[in-house]
Design a protein around this motif. Structure first.
Motif, PDB file in Angstrom:
ATOM      1  N   UNK A 154      19.003 -42.186 -82.853  1.00 38.28           N
ATOM      2  CA  UNK A 154      17.724 -42.762 -82.409  1.00 38.28           C
ATOM      3  C   UNK A 154      17.659 -42.842 -80.888  1.00 38.28           C
ATOM      4  N   UNK A 155      16.448 -42.773 -80.373  1.00 38.80           N
ATOM      5  CA  UNK A 155      16.244 -42.809 -78.918  1.00 38.80           C
ATOM      6  C   UNK A 155      15.800 -44.206 -78.500  1.00 38.80           C
ATOM      7  N   UNK A 156      16.194 -44.599 -77.272  1.00 35.80           N
ATOM      8  CA  UNK A 156      15.765 -45.876 -76.722  1.00 35.80           C
ATOM      9  C   UNK A 156      14.261 -45.893 -76.524  1.00 35.80           C
ATOM     10  N   UNK A 157      13.638 -47.025 -76.804  1.00 35.01           N
ATOM     11  CA  UNK A 157      12.181 -47.089 -76.716  1.00 35.01           C
ATOM     12  C   UNK A 157      11.666 -47.108 -75.289  1.00 35.01           C
ATOM     13  N   UNK A 158      12.550 -47.340 -74.313  1.00 30.89           N
ATOM     14  CA  UNK A 158      12.152 -47.345 -72.908  1.00 30.89           C
ATOM     15  C   UNK A 158      12.509 -46.027 -72.226  1.00 30.89           C
ATOM     16  N   UNK A 159      13.772 -45.599 -72.351  1.00 34.79           N
ATOM     17  CA  UNK A 159      14.254 -44.432 -71.611  1.00 34.79           C
ATOM     18  C   UNK A 159      14.172 -43.132 -72.397  1.00 34.79           C
ATOM     19  N   UNK A 160      14.192 -43.225 -73.718  1.00 36.25           N
ATOM     20  CA  UNK A 160      14.243 -42.012 -74.535  1.00 36.25           C
ATOM     21  C   UNK A 160      15.641 -41.436 -74.665  1.00 36.25           C
ATOM     22  N   UNK A 161      16.649 -42.101 -74.088  1.00 33.70           N
ATOM     23  CA  UNK A 161      18.033 -41.662 -74.216  1.00 33.70           C
ATOM     24  C   UNK A 161      18.601 -42.145 -75.553  1.00 33.70           C
ATOM     25  N   UNK A 162      19.660 -41.486 -76.061  1.00 31.60           N
ATOM     26  CA  UNK A 162      20.236 -41.888 -77.351  1.00 31.60           C
ATOM     27  C   UNK A 162      20.712 -43.344 -77.345  1.00 31.60           C
ATOM     28  N   UNK A 163      20.560 -43.976 -78.488  1.00 32.00           N
ATOM     29  CA  UNK A 163      21.066 -45.330 -78.723  1.00 32.00           C
ATOM     30  C   UNK A 163      21.931 -45.245 -79.965  1.00 32.00           C
ATOM     31  N   UNK A 164      23.172 -45.664 -79.925  1.00 33.46           N
ATOM     32  CA  UNK A 164      23.875 -46.223 -78.767  1.00 33.46           C
ATOM     33  C   UNK A 164      24.315 -45.126 -77.801  1.00 33.46           C
ATOM     34  N   UNK A 165      24.710 -45.565 -76.594  1.00 37.44           N
ATOM     35  CA  UNK A 165      25.266 -44.662 -75.593  1.00 37.44           C
ATOM     36  C   UNK A 165      26.136 -45.486 -74.649  1.00 37.44           C
ATOM     37  N   UNK A 166      27.066 -44.786 -73.982  1.00 37.55           N
ATOM     38  CA  UNK A 166      27.954 -45.454 -73.037  1.00 37.55           C
ATOM     39  C   UNK A 166      27.465 -45.269 -71.610  1.00 37.55           C
ATOM     40  N   UNK A 167      27.646 -46.308 -70.817  1.00 34.02           N
ATOM     41  CA  UNK A 167      27.370 -46.329 -69.385  1.00 34.02           C
ATOM     42  C   UNK A 167      28.511 -47.099 -68.738  1.00 34.02           C
ATOM     43  N   UNK A 168      28.391 -47.391 -67.449  1.00 28.22           N
ATOM     44  CA  UNK A 168      29.398 -48.223 -66.779  1.00 28.22           C
ATOM     45  C   UNK A 168      28.701 -49.209 -65.855  1.00 28.22           C
ATOM     46  N   UNK A 169      29.444 -50.213 -65.424  1.00 22.84           N
ATOM     47  CA  UNK A 169      28.880 -51.193 -64.491  1.00 22.84           C
ATOM     48  C   UNK A 169      28.765 -50.573 -63.108  1.00 22.84           C
ATOM     49  N   UNK A 170      27.569 -50.633 -62.538  1.00 19.30           N
ATOM     50  CA  UNK A 170      27.314 -50.126 -61.195  1.00 19.30           C
ATOM     51  C   UNK A 170      27.696 -51.181 -60.149  1.00 19.30           C
ATOM     52  N   UNK A 171      27.481 -52.406 -60.506  1.00 16.28           N
ATOM     53  CA  UNK A 171      27.619 -53.521 -59.575  1.00 16.28           C
ATOM     54  C   UNK A 171      29.032 -54.093 -59.576  1.00 16.28           C
ATOM     55  N   UNK A 172      29.421 -54.646 -58.452  1.00 14.18           N
ATOM     56  CA  UNK A 172      30.716 -55.327 -58.338  1.00 14.18           C
ATOM     57  C   UNK A 172      30.703 -56.628 -59.135  1.00 14.18           C
ATOM     58  N   UNK A 173      29.511 -57.192 -59.326  1.00 11.07           N
ATOM     59  CA  UNK A 173      29.353 -58.433 -60.095  1.00 11.07           C
ATOM     60  C   UNK A 173      28.117 -58.279 -60.977  1.00 11.07           C
ATOM     61  N   UNK A 174      28.270 -58.554 -62.262  1.00  8.65           N
ATOM     62  CA  UNK A 174      27.166 -58.403 -63.203  1.00  8.65           C
ATOM     63  C   UNK A 174      27.192 -59.533 -64.221  1.00  8.65           C
ATOM     64  N   UNK A 175      26.028 -60.109 -64.463  1.00  4.94           N
ATOM     65  CA  UNK A 175      25.903 -61.169 -65.459  1.00  4.94           C
ATOM     66  C   UNK A 175      25.424 -60.585 -66.782  1.00  4.94           C
ATOM     67  N   UNK A 176      26.088 -60.972 -67.853  1.00  2.00           N
ATOM     68  CA  UNK A 176      25.606 -60.679 -69.200  1.00  2.00           C
ATOM     69  C   UNK A 176      24.913 -61.950 -69.664  1.00  2.00           C
TER      70      UNK A 176
END
Length: 184
Positions: A38-60
């Motif tokens: 399935x594709x993401x409803x915003x980006x159209x990229x596959x869901x699920x998919x892997x990415x990485x943290x861009x920021x040195x600090x990130x809040x979940x």
């Protein structure tokens, strides 16, 4: 709060020319990557998919807004995350330990990284060539973070941050890449 800092880098524990890896667990296995997911409803990229943290600090966060409380704080640029849902400028993500929550999309990067399988009981072999019997360069402890250079569906060519070390690792021993996924 959970703070993931240089912890992953401290796990590097390289031991040159050591014993082969013991049998691996099956509980981490997912179906092979399929571009027709399935594709993401915003980006159209596959869901699920892997990415990485861009920021040195990130809040979940607990939900997709800054109005929701912070669940975890990450301080490890390059940590792999799995996107499982999209909502506006927010992405529902899961980390290597199974924690889930929401992050702002600008905190995430398409740069592919992985960690050596957190489910492993013993270090994984980093080989000189993409073959099981190839010369072992190093043994990598579980949760060691790696940059993905490419993957052929069976083996990934990876590099170790700040170590000037690269080699090949069995793709099934990584969290951050799906079994059978091709990356170039």
């Amino acid at each position: 709060m959970k703070s993931l800092s240089v912890f992953a880098s401290a796990l590097v524990a390289l031991t040159l020319l050591a014993n082969p890896l013991a049998a691996k667990s099956d509980e981490h296995k997912k179906p092979a990557f399929n571009a027709s997911w399935p594709k993401g409803r915003v980006t159209g990229f596959p869901i699920p998919r892997f990415v990485s943290l861009r920021s040195e600090r990130a809040n979940m966060r607990v939900g997709p807004s800054t109005d929701y409380p912070t669940k975890w704080v990450y301080s490890a640029r390059g940590l792999p995350m799995e996107i499982t849902e999209e909502y506006g400028n927010w992405r529902r993500v899961r980390d290597q330990d199974g924690a889930t929550g929401w992050m702002l999309a600008p905190l995430l990067s398409s740069k592919r990284t992985a960690v050596v399988g957190p489910w492993l009981d013993q270090p994984a072999a980093l080989n000189e060539r993409p073959r099981p019997k190839a010369r072992m360069i190093a043994r990598l402890s579980p949760k060691v973070r790696l940059d993905i250079l490419d993957c052929d569906g069976n083996w990934c060519r990876v590099s170790l941050r700040d170590r000037h070390l690269w080699g090949f690792i069995d793709q099934t021993l990584l969290w951050g890449v799906y079994p059978g996924e091709l990356i170039d």
